[in-house]
Design an enzyme around this catalytic site. Structure first.
Site, PDB file in Angstrom:
ATOM      1  CE1 TYR A  83      -4.075   5.926  -0.052  1.00 41.95           C
ATOM      2  CE2 TYR A  83      -2.805   4.081   1.028  1.00 41.95           C
ATOM      3  CZ  TYR A  83      -4.009   4.371   0.465  1.00 41.95           C
ATOM      4  OH  TYR A  83      -5.060   3.845   0.349  1.00 41.95           O
ATOM      5  CD  GLU A 128      -5.356   0.182   1.162  1.00 42.77           C
ATOM      6  OE1 GLU A 128      -4.843   1.605   1.418  1.00 42.77           O
ATOM      7  OE2 GLU A 128      -5.750  -0.614   1.974  1.00 42.77           O
ATOM      8  CG  ASN A 168      -1.779  -1.049   1.294  1.00 47.44           C
ATOM      9  OD1 ASN A 168      -1.958  -1.941   0.436  1.00 47.44           O
ATOM     10  ND2 ASN A 168      -2.726  -1.298   2.487  1.00 47.44           N
TER      11      ASN A 168
HETATM   12  C1  PNW Z   1      -4.700   3.295   4.082  1.00 43.32           C
HETATM   13  N1  PNW Z   1       0.864   6.886   4.222  1.00 43.32           N
HETATM   14  O1  PNW Z   1      -3.675   3.607   5.199  1.00 43.32           O
HETATM   15  C2  PNW Z   1      -5.708   2.564   4.720  1.00 43.32           C
HETATM   16  O2  PNW Z   1      -5.614   0.962   4.606  1.00 43.32           O
HETATM   17  C3  PNW Z   1      -7.204   2.932   4.224  1.00 43.32           C
HETATM   18  O3  PNW Z   1      -8.076   2.240   4.821  1.00 43.32           O
HETATM   19  C4  PNW Z   1      -7.234   4.174   4.101  1.00 43.32           C
HETATM   20  O4  PNW Z   1      -8.707   4.476   3.808  1.00 43.32           O
HETATM   21  C5  PNW Z   1      -6.102   4.665   3.132  1.00 43.32           C
HETATM   22  O5  PNW Z   1      -5.048   4.460   3.542  1.00 43.32           O
HETATM   23  C6  PNW Z   1      -6.223   6.280   2.946  1.00 43.32           C
HETATM   24  O6  PNW Z   1      -5.859   6.745   4.211  1.00 43.32           O
HETATM   25  C7  PNW Z   1      -2.574   4.248   4.893  1.00 43.32           C
HETATM   26  O7  PNW Z   1       0.844   7.974   4.986  1.00 43.32           O
HETATM   27  C8  PNW Z   1      -2.762   5.559   5.081  1.00 43.32           C
HETATM   28  O8  PNW Z   1       1.706   6.547   3.842  1.00 43.32           O
HETATM   29  C9  PNW Z   1      -1.461   6.676   5.068  1.00 43.32           C
HETATM   30  C10 PNW Z   1      -0.323   6.041   4.615  1.00 43.32           C
HETATM   31  C11 PNW Z   1      -0.291   4.723   4.547  1.00 43.32           C
HETATM   32  C12 PNW Z   1      -1.417   3.827   4.560  1.00 43.32           C
END
Ligand code: PNW
Length: 498
Positions: free
Chosen positions: A338, A405, A336
């Protein structure tokens, strides 16, 4: 490596980088098309979309309890009681999935919908019927289900005994997983045991930012990692022993990770930060030697014994038995991704004593030119994703990676050009990595629909489809990014325009 050099060069000419980064773009390298067997999909999780929090015999999870007991902790005082109501309205999700033309759909099972108190001797047939129907409808439409067993919604009855801080969770979780294999494994071939151990442990058992609200950084989070790794490992071994031969599926885990850049291009600093984040979970499972990364083991033991005067390390030992169970306990790595950060080692001790922050002892910051979303943590850094995939390729023997994700938050605009730029640049980053030999085989965008964004409630939206949470019908309306993504899936390439 290339992007680091590029970044440094661009860094000397400030104006250039702002143009590059502000547009949230990345340079294309190599083949312009993904391999034929690369698959695309979208992801969601049960608590964020299902609603029906107490429908048809469902039990309480820690997120039901937390949002009800502490409404002030949620930005708009909302909760997931009804949200997008996918429990009642899955057919709307199915239609959206078909409109996109996805190859796969990643969703999670609410533990308490099937086992209201977490224990497997008490089963709720209505919950089983719901997931059977979801799985059957997906398959009837040629959509492969990717099923996450746990996306943060621990049964309250198991949390009473400590959740991931009690080693009994290993047995509870593997019993639960065994039932899921029995119930759905004839049709589900891609399983994810746990979503984002870092967020589970750090926010829930270290920083008290989310349930179960334990403030014990540097202690509770490490206990949580240990039990969680054991629960994952035991589940994987169970599948291999009892189900793999007949069901022929794959079992993995979804790890959240950022990439860490270094302003001085110091690869030791980058690697140390990667070991303290991705490595804490990935090294025990995916490295040849197993166990926590050597540098992490050594440093935390040293602080615990020499500085704090403890008898043993705050990072609990996995021991030989569990190290061997956990080593190699995944058929693929779910990633995942971001966003990313810059890392700089700190000369002064950081944070409280003890804390994970002090153990890591590095400063994190961002490039002022990275475009920011309407979330303070979220910047568009596609190079970070490309670098992360290359890091995994080199560090973990090119293990199969499925991106489970990747997505961008905004306030819910239908003309979501920022999200379009984010997806275009990040999917291009994945293609660059694939072109460079990374064994990445699947990509799931977060998220299919707008949903309950945890502590941010409904103020932050990630959906390709918009959902009016106040309407009774809860229609799913495609945003502009849905059209882009449909085109990407159809052509297996990133178009210049939507
Ligand atoms: C995810 N980061 O978590 C979750 O798995 C989801 O449920 C959520 O809705 C989605 O992110 C959006 O927030 C993360 O900062 C949130 O790198 C932030 C990070 C990583 C994963």
């Amino acid at each position: 490596m290339w992007s680091l050099v590029l970044f440094l060069v661009l860094g000397l000419f400030g104006s250039k980088i702002s143009v590059e980064a502000a547009n949230c773009t990345i340079q294309a390298k190599g083949n312009s098309k993904f391999p034929n067997d690369f698959t695309f999909g979208v992801a969601t999780s049960a608590y964020q979309i299902e609603g029906g929090w107490n429908a048809d015999g469902k039990g309480l999870s820690i997120w039901d309890e937390y949002t009800h007991n502490y409404p002030d902790r949620i930005k708009d005082r909302s909760n997931g009681d009804s949200s997008a109501e996918s429990y009642r309205l899955f057919d709307l999700d199915l239609k959206a999935l078909k409109d996109l033309g996805v190859n796969q759909y990643r969703f999670s099972i609410a533990w308490t919908r099937i086992f209201p108190i977490g224990h497997v001797h008490l089963k709720n047939q209505k919950g089983i019927d719901y997931y059977n129907s979801v799985i059957d409808k997906l398959l009837a439409n040629g959509i492969e289900p990717i099923v996450t067993m746990y996306h943060w919604d621990m049964p309250v009855d198991l949390q009473k005994f400590g959740g991931f801080s009690n080693s009994q969770i290993v047995e509870h979780f593997s019993n639960y997983a065994e039932e899921l294999f029995k119930l759905f494994g004839d049709r589900v071939k891609i399983w994810i045991t746990l979503n984002e151990p870092h967020k589970i442990c750090k926010e829930g058992y270290g920083l008290a930012e989310s349930p179960p609200l334990i403030a014990a950084s540097g202690v509770g989070d490490y206990i949580c990692y240990t039990n969680l790794l054991k629960a994952h490992g035991a589940t994987y071994r169970l599948y291999k022993e009892k189900f793999a031969k007949e069901q022929k599926g794959k079992v993995g885990i979804s790890l959240d990770c950022r990439f860490y850049f270094s302003k001085t291009n110091n690869t030791d600093d980058i690697d140390r930060a990667m070991q303290y984040t991705l490595g804490l979970l990935a090294h025990p499972i995916f490295s040849k030697t197993g166990d926590f990364p050597a540098i992490v083991l050594k440093e935390i033991e040293k602080s615990s014994l020499e500085i704090e005067g403890r008898k043993k390390s705050r990072l609990p030992s996995l021991g030989e038995y569990w190290t061997n169970i956990i080593k190699g306990s995944a058929d693929f790595m779910g990633v995942n991704y971001y966003t990313s950060r810059y890392v700089t080692p700190s000369t002064e001790p950081l944070g409280e004593n003890p804390s994970m922050e002090r153990d890591q002892n590095y400063q994190l910051d961002v490039d002022p030119n990275w475009p920011r979303a309407n979330a303070d943590w979220m910047y568009c850094v596609p190079e970070g994703l490309e670098n992360l995939l290359k890091y995994i390729r080199d560090e973990y023997d090119n293990v199969e990676v499925k991106i489970t994700e990747n997505g961008w938050p905004d306030s819910g605009e239908i003309n979501d050009d920022e999200r379009i730029n984010y997806f275009k640049s990040h999917i291009q980053a994945v293609l660059n990595a694939v072109n460079d030999g990374c064994n990445t085989t699947a990509y799931s965008a977060w998220s299919l629909i707008d949903n309950f964004e945890w502590n941010q409630g409904y103020t932050m939206k990630f959906g390709l489809f918009s959902v009016d949470m106040r309407s009774a019908k809860k229609e799913r309306t495609p945003k502009k990014s849905a059209l882009l993504y449909k085109k990407i899936i159809e052509t297996k390439s990133v178009p210049d325009s939507v």
